[in-house]
Design a protein around this motif. Structure first.
Motif, PDB file in Angstrom:
ATOM      1  N   ASN A 168     -12.170 -25.777 -13.741  1.00  0.00           N
ATOM      2  CA  ASN A 168     -12.553 -27.537 -13.330  1.00  0.00           C
ATOM      3  C   ASN A 168     -14.231 -27.274 -12.461  1.00  0.00           C
ATOM      4  N   GLU A 222      -4.970 -28.694 -11.591  1.00  0.00           N
ATOM      5  CA  GLU A 222      -5.562 -28.746 -12.988  1.00  0.00           C
ATOM      6  C   GLU A 222      -4.552 -27.374 -13.353  1.00  0.00           C
ATOM      7  N   ASP A 248      -6.667 -27.058 -23.683  1.00  0.00           N
ATOM      8  CA  ASP A 248      -6.903 -27.564 -21.867  1.00  0.00           C
ATOM      9  C   ASP A 248      -8.455 -26.607 -21.337  1.00  0.00           C
ATOM     10  N   LEU A 300     -11.606 -28.427 -20.367  1.00  0.00           N
ATOM     11  CA  LEU A 300     -12.368 -28.714 -19.066  1.00  0.00           C
ATOM     12  C   LEU A 300     -13.228 -28.012 -18.353  1.00  0.00           C
ATOM     13  N   SER A 315      -5.856 -43.759 -17.241  1.00  0.00           N
ATOM     14  CA  SER A 315      -6.196 -42.768 -17.477  1.00  0.00           C
ATOM     15  C   SER A 315      -5.899 -41.509 -16.433  1.00  0.00           C
ATOM     16  N   THR A 316      -6.212 -40.488 -17.688  1.00  0.00           N
ATOM     17  CA  THR A 316      -5.606 -39.142 -16.919  1.00  0.00           C
ATOM     18  C   THR A 316      -6.592 -38.703 -16.023  1.00  0.00           C
ATOM     19  N   ARG A 317      -7.845 -39.118 -16.208  1.00  0.00           N
ATOM     20  CA  ARG A 317      -9.124 -38.380 -14.991  1.00  0.00           C
ATOM     21  C   ARG A 317      -9.940 -40.058 -14.959  1.00  0.00           C
ATOM     22  N   ARG A 318     -10.612 -39.514 -13.952  1.00  0.00           N
ATOM     23  CA  ARG A 318     -11.150 -41.474 -13.643  1.00  0.00           C
ATOM     24  C   ARG A 318     -12.814 -41.533 -13.758  1.00  0.00           C
ATOM     25  N   TYR A 319     -13.009 -39.721 -13.937  1.00  0.00           N
ATOM     26  CA  TYR A 319     -14.897 -39.868 -14.397  1.00  0.00           C
ATOM     27  C   TYR A 319     -14.443 -38.994 -15.524  1.00  0.00           C
ATOM     28  N   ASP A 320     -16.056 -38.957 -16.681  1.00  0.00           N
ATOM     29  CA  ASP A 320     -16.095 -38.341 -17.896  1.00  0.00           C
ATOM     30  C   ASP A 320     -17.126 -38.100 -17.991  1.00  0.00           C
TER      31      ASP A 320
END
Ligand code: ZN
Length: 396
Positions: free
Chosen positions: A39, A68, A74, A78, A209-214
């Motif tokens: 991660n 994670e 995945d 990641l 959304s599973t993540r905040r930032y992309d």
């Protein structure tokens, strides 16, 4: 897209070997083997990621520190910045399950993203940033504007930094490799010379959304690690605030300070902090540094103090290079500078205003490769994060 049997691909993947390729050599062997977490947001100095056989005997990985985990797919998404599709094709190619050649995998030898091999920026990044910056000011962007205003950002500041609104791929099509998880705020990284978009981070607005930032896949653009933000008013000279992410950096610029956003604390890991310090000194010469990183434990004491650890490492590296550096933290229980500002703007403003008095840069800053500072009064020495924590000062 060719048909690939996901289960067959996962069954034929040696997850341990893949983990070593992505995360570096493990510590320990067999069941106790631990890899550095893939991660990028988790600078995992003491390897915390293990692999195990889960449901139906399929191998999975899990980081015991940040939580994670997942399949080999995945791990590539990641740790190597791939899309799910590319990860699947890559694994299928390795396992010899498809006729087409495997997608070329560019992975760092350490878990911390190093400089990617390519410096070319895919034109789709500039197109998306430009379109998003226009959409923010149209009726479609009303919700995004409300969100940004609620965080305290003025229209001048948003315009100066070309902040935008991405409504998602249905309304704004984009190629594979750009974030496509739905509506979000586009925080562009603009090239310091021509202010052209070189990269962006997307802050998802949906709580689903599973993540905040992309961010874009590294095949489309290298992660520039740092973003220099524009102030809408002339900034106080001689001070650069280094923040973890865009919202905090925008908060600093709103308070009249030059600010740099660090795109992930992994860039201030033990191995990356020295290069980051040198780069900050080169890009912000004649400036003292104020570090404002998140207190990740503020709301959840069980979390890792990743932000504060990163700030301490970076402060150390800067101080070792004779830079004047202050490490400031919001008061106990408040996660970051932006949250602090939303709660108590007057105190944050006065804390920022006091920085120049505390740092007095013209008397103390020496060029990096210039003459050593002459012996003098105590304040000419490189200072360190041991200076008063502004968050703890009375809010006079
Ligand atoms: Zn982790």
């Amino acid at each position: 897209m060719p048909t690939v049997d996901r289960d067959a691909v996962l069954d034929d993947t040696d997850l341990g070997a893949l983990a070593t390729e992505i995360c570096g050599e493990p510590r320990g062997r067999g069941r106790g083997a631990r890899w550095h977490c893939p991660n990028p947001a988790h600078p995992d100095e003491h390897p915390s990621m293990g692999i195990y056989q889960g449901f139906q005997g399929r191998w999975r990985w899990k980081c015991h520190a940040c939580g994670e985990g997942g399949t080999a797919i995945d791990l590539l998404v990641l740790g190597a910045g791939m899309t799910v599709r590319d990860a699947l094709l890559d694994l299928a190619g390795r396992a010899g399950l498809t006729p087409q050649p495997p997608v070329r995998l560019a992975v760092p030898s350490t878990p911390v993203p190093a400089n990617p091999p390519s410096t070319a920026v895919h034109p789709a990044i500039g197109e998306l940033v430009t379109a998003a910056a226009e959409l923010l000011w149209q009726p479609l962007g009303a919700g995004a504007r409300r969100y940004l205003h609620s965080r305290g950002f003025t229209d001048d500041l948003l315009t100066a930094n070309r902040i935008g609104f991405d409504p998602g791929p249905r309304q704004l099509p984009r190629p594979e490799g750009l974030p496509h998880g739905g509506p979000g705020i586009v925080f562009p990284v603009l090239h310091p010379d021509d202010r052209q978009p070189a990269y962006y981070q997307l802050r998802y607005l949906s709580s689903r959304s599973t993540r905040r930032y992309d961010q874009p896949a590294r095949t489309l653009a290298p992660n520039p690690k740092l973003a220099h933000l524009a102030t809408s008013v002339p900034a106080q000279p001689g001070i650069t605030v280094v923040c973890e992410g865009f919202p905090d950096a925008l908060t600093a610029t709103h308070n009249g300070l030059a600010a740099v956003a660090l795109l992930g604390t992994a860039h201030a890991s033990t191995t990356s902090a020295p290069a980051l310090a040198e780069r900050l000194i080169a890009e912000r010469p004649d400036s003292a540094f104020v570090l404002c990183f998140d207190d990740d434990t503020a709301l959840d004491p069980a979390k890792l103090p990743a932000g504060q650890n990163a700030a301490a490492r970076l402060a150390d590296e800067l101080a070792h290079r004779d830079q004047l550096v202050l490490n400031i933290q919001p008061p106990t229980g408040i996660k970051d500078i932006n949250a602090w500002w939303q709660q108590d703007p007057a105190t944050v403003r006065s804390a920022f205003e006091r920085l120049s008095a505390m740092l007095e840069p013209p008397a103390i800053i020496q060029p990096v490769d210039g003459p050593r500072p002459a012996p003098g009064p105590p304040q000419t020495e490189a200072t360190n994060p041991g200076l008063p924590d502004l968050g703890q000062l009375p809010s006079c």
